[in-house]
Enzyme design. Structure first.
Site, PDB file in Angstrom:
ATOM      1  CD  GLU A  12      -2.760  -1.307   2.393  1.00  0.00           C
ATOM      2  OE1 GLU A  12      -3.874  -0.773   2.554  1.00  0.00           O
ATOM      3  OE2 GLU A  12      -2.213  -2.044   3.252  1.00  0.00           O
ATOM      4  CG  ASP A 195     -13.029  -6.688   0.333  1.00  0.00           C
ATOM      5  OD1 ASP A 195     -13.914  -6.742   1.201  1.00  0.00           O
ATOM      6  OD2 ASP A 195     -11.907  -6.179   0.548  1.00  0.00           O
TER       7      ASP A 195
END
Length: 227
Positions: A12, A195
């Protein structure tokens, strides 16, 4: 200005760290901090480790050891609102814990008026300016993010929707915002969706984490370039 940039995991934040010039590495509390410049902006970046305590440790060290003036967390999140698709990005107008009793924050230190930590108005304004460039392929929304220690499955999703109605959920943003609040440091979260309710599970998260992280980093970089 001096910006502290936190990514929960290597995936990230490392694409951003690789672009920092004049890098200097320092280690505190088992964390590695990368100081230098992104374009003309002074930055200190790191990956903190996932979950609330790790993120809080990183944020407080950025403030105490590196004298940062602003903190931004960049990374990924799980979509809660059905409008979000994988790859979309949420920029925090406010963040809260979904797994901390409300009275802990309002009846005790830090005696907040509500359970929500607000995103910094100046940083939000910069993000909105960046969106005017119309260079991003994903949908970008401003709104509420909630934070907790668990990876949210179908079991916990409805309870979070009913109580908080957030756009997405993560494991770090509220804890970093909490540290910034008590230190009077401007805060913002930029999280892209790995998701969704219809595409969920740890395998989906892992499949999308690397590519989706770039969406958040791209916004972060363009925002820093406008300062």
């Amino acid at each position: 200005m001096k910006f502290g940039i936190i990514g929960p995991s290597e995936d990230e934040i490392m694409p951003f760290i690789k672009k920092i010039s004049n890098k200097k590495l320092e280690s505190f509390a088992m964390l590695t901090f990368y100081s230098g410049n992104y374009k003309d902006i002074e930055v200190v970046a790191l990956y903190s480790g996932v979950c609330k305590v790790n993120a809080s440790i990183a944020a407080q060290i950025l403030i105490d050891r590196f004298d940062v003036t602003h903190i931004i967390v960049t990374g990924v999140a799980g979509g809660i609102d059905s409008i979000l698709k994988i790859g979309d990005t949420v920029i925090s107008t406010e963040v809260a814990y979904h797994d901390v009793d409300e009275g802990i924050l309002t009846e005790y230190h830090p005696w907040m008026e509500s359970i929500y930590f607000s995103g910094d108005s100046y940083l939000l304004k910069l993000c909105r300016k960046v969106l005017e460039l119309n260079i991003f392929k994903q949908q970008i929304l401003f709104g509420k993010i909630v934070t907790g220690e668990a990876f949210i499955s179908d079991h916990g999703r409805n309870e979070i929707i009913n109580k908080y109605n957030p756009l997405c959920v993560d494991m770090e943003s509220a804890s970093i915002a909490h540290v910034c609040h008590v230190n009077n440091i401007p805060f913002l979260a930029i999280r892209s969706i790995t998701d969704t309710p219809t595409q969920s599970g740890i395998d989906i998260f892992e499949d999308n984490c690397v590519s989706v992280s770039i969406n958040s980093i791209n916004i972060l970089e363009k925002m820093l370039e406008r300062i």
